[in-house]
Write a protein that holds these residues in place. Structure first.
Motif, PDB file in Angstrom:
ATOM      1  N   PHE A  63      50.203  12.594  82.375  1.00  0.00           N
ATOM      2  CA  PHE A  63      49.300  12.041  81.368  1.00  0.00           C
ATOM      3  C   PHE A  63      47.891  12.599  81.528  1.00  0.00           C
ATOM      4  O   PHE A  63      47.279  13.063  80.561  1.00  0.00           O
ATOM      5  N   PHE A  64      47.362  12.577  82.747  1.00  0.00           N
ATOM      6  CA  PHE A  64      46.015  13.099  82.981  1.00  0.00           C
ATOM      7  C   PHE A  64      45.951  14.605  82.714  1.00  0.00           C
ATOM      8  O   PHE A  64      44.953  15.103  82.188  1.00  0.00           O
ATOM      9  N   ALA A  65      47.000  15.331  83.050  1.00  0.00           N
ATOM     10  CA  ALA A  65      47.024  16.773  82.798  1.00  0.00           C
ATOM     11  C   ALA A  65      46.992  17.058  81.293  1.00  0.00           C
ATOM     12  O   ALA A  65      46.269  17.966  80.848  1.00  0.00           O
ATOM     13  N   VAL A  66      47.726  16.292  80.514  1.00  0.00           N
ATOM     14  CA  VAL A  66      47.735  16.495  79.064  1.00  0.00           C
ATOM     15  C   VAL A  66      46.366  16.172  78.467  1.00  0.00           C
ATOM     16  O   VAL A  66      45.858  16.911  77.617  1.00  0.00           O
ATOM     17  N   VAL A  67      45.760  15.082  78.923  1.00  0.00           N
ATOM     18  CA  VAL A  67      44.441  14.716  78.409  1.00  0.00           C
ATOM     19  C   VAL A  67      43.422  15.809  78.735  1.00  0.00           C
ATOM     20  O   VAL A  67      42.614  16.206  77.882  1.00  0.00           O
ATOM     21  N   LEU A  68      43.452  16.310  79.958  1.00  0.00           N
ATOM     22  CA  LEU A  68      42.541  17.400  80.334  1.00  0.00           C
ATOM     23  C   LEU A  68      42.826  18.655  79.527  1.00  0.00           C
ATOM     24  O   LEU A  68      41.907  19.361  79.107  1.00  0.00           O
ATOM     25  N   TRP A  69      44.090  18.958  79.317  1.00  0.00           N
ATOM     26  CA  TRP A  69      44.478  20.161  78.584  1.00  0.00           C
ATOM     27  C   TRP A  69      44.006  20.094  77.133  1.00  0.00           C
ATOM     28  O   TRP A  69      43.653  21.112  76.536  1.00  0.00           O
ATOM     29  N   ILE A  70      43.950  18.892  76.574  1.00  0.00           N
ATOM     30  CA  ILE A  70      43.501  18.734  75.193  1.00  0.00           C
ATOM     31  C   ILE A  70      41.974  18.766  75.105  1.00  0.00           C
ATOM     32  O   ILE A  70      41.407  19.376  74.192  1.00  0.00           O
ATOM     33  N   GLN A  71      41.286  18.110  76.025  1.00  0.00           N
ATOM     34  CA  GLN A  71      39.846  17.912  75.912  1.00  0.00           C
ATOM     35  C   GLN A  71      38.998  19.068  76.451  1.00  0.00           C
ATOM     36  O   GLN A  71      37.982  19.417  75.846  1.00  0.00           O
ATOM     37  N   LEU A  72      39.342  19.612  77.590  1.00  0.00           N
ATOM     38  CA  LEU A  72      38.458  20.576  78.239  1.00  0.00           C
ATOM     39  C   LEU A  72      38.245  21.896  77.497  1.00  0.00           C
ATOM     40  O   LEU A  72      37.126  22.404  77.486  1.00  0.00           O
ATOM     41  N   PRO A  73      39.258  22.483  76.877  1.00  0.00           N
ATOM     42  CA  PRO A  73      38.996  23.766  76.210  1.00  0.00           C
ATOM     43  C   PRO A  73      37.896  23.713  75.150  1.00  0.00           C
ATOM     44  O   PRO A  73      37.083  24.640  75.053  1.00  0.00           O
ATOM     45  N   SER A  74      37.854  22.641  74.374  1.00  0.00           N
ATOM     46  CA  SER A  74      36.812  22.571  73.346  1.00  0.00           C
ATOM     47  C   SER A  74      35.429  22.399  73.979  1.00  0.00           C
ATOM     48  O   SER A  74      34.444  22.944  73.477  1.00  0.00           O
ATOM     49  N   LEU A  75      35.344  21.653  75.069  1.00  0.00           N
ATOM     50  CA  LEU A  75      34.057  21.507  75.755  1.00  0.00           C
ATOM     51  C   LEU A  75      33.606  22.832  76.366  1.00  0.00           C
ATOM     52  O   LEU A  75      32.427  23.176  76.330  1.00  0.00           O
ATOM     53  N   ILE A  76      34.543  23.563  76.928  1.00  0.00           N
ATOM     54  CA  ILE A  76      34.202  24.854  77.525  1.00  0.00           C
ATOM     55  C   ILE A  76      33.803  25.851  76.441  1.00  0.00           C
ATOM     56  O   ILE A  76      32.849  26.613  76.604  1.00  0.00           O
TER      57      ILE A  76
END
Length: 76
Positions: free
Chosen positions: A9-22
């Motif tokens: 669950f945490f991996a999916v949330v990070l995978w969705i959120q971090l690329p746009s922030l980066i």
């Protein structure tokens, strides 16, 4: 099994959120998001493994109680 699902669950949330922030180069938001995510992960795993951690609302109460008392004194 629950720890694996929580990690996924945490991996999916990070995978969705971090690329746009980066991509937008919001480094302050990345730091704030990462800190909140780490705190959420720590509390989630602690709850999963029945580890007792202090309640974060106690810290918030300790910070704002003097301000509240001061304002209450002024208003009464």
């Amino acid at each position: 099994m629950s720890a694996v699902l929580l990690t996924c669950f945490f991996a999916v949330v990070l995978w969705i959120q971090l690329p746009s922030l980066i991509k937008r180069k919001n480094f302050r938001e990345i730091i704030a998001y990462s800190l909140m995510m780490i705190m959420g992960m720590v509390y989630s795993y602690a709850y999963l493994w029945d580890i007792k951690l202090p309640n974060p609302t106690h810290a918030v109460d300790a910070v704002f109680r003097p301000i509240t008392k001061f304002l209450d004194h002024l208003l009464v």
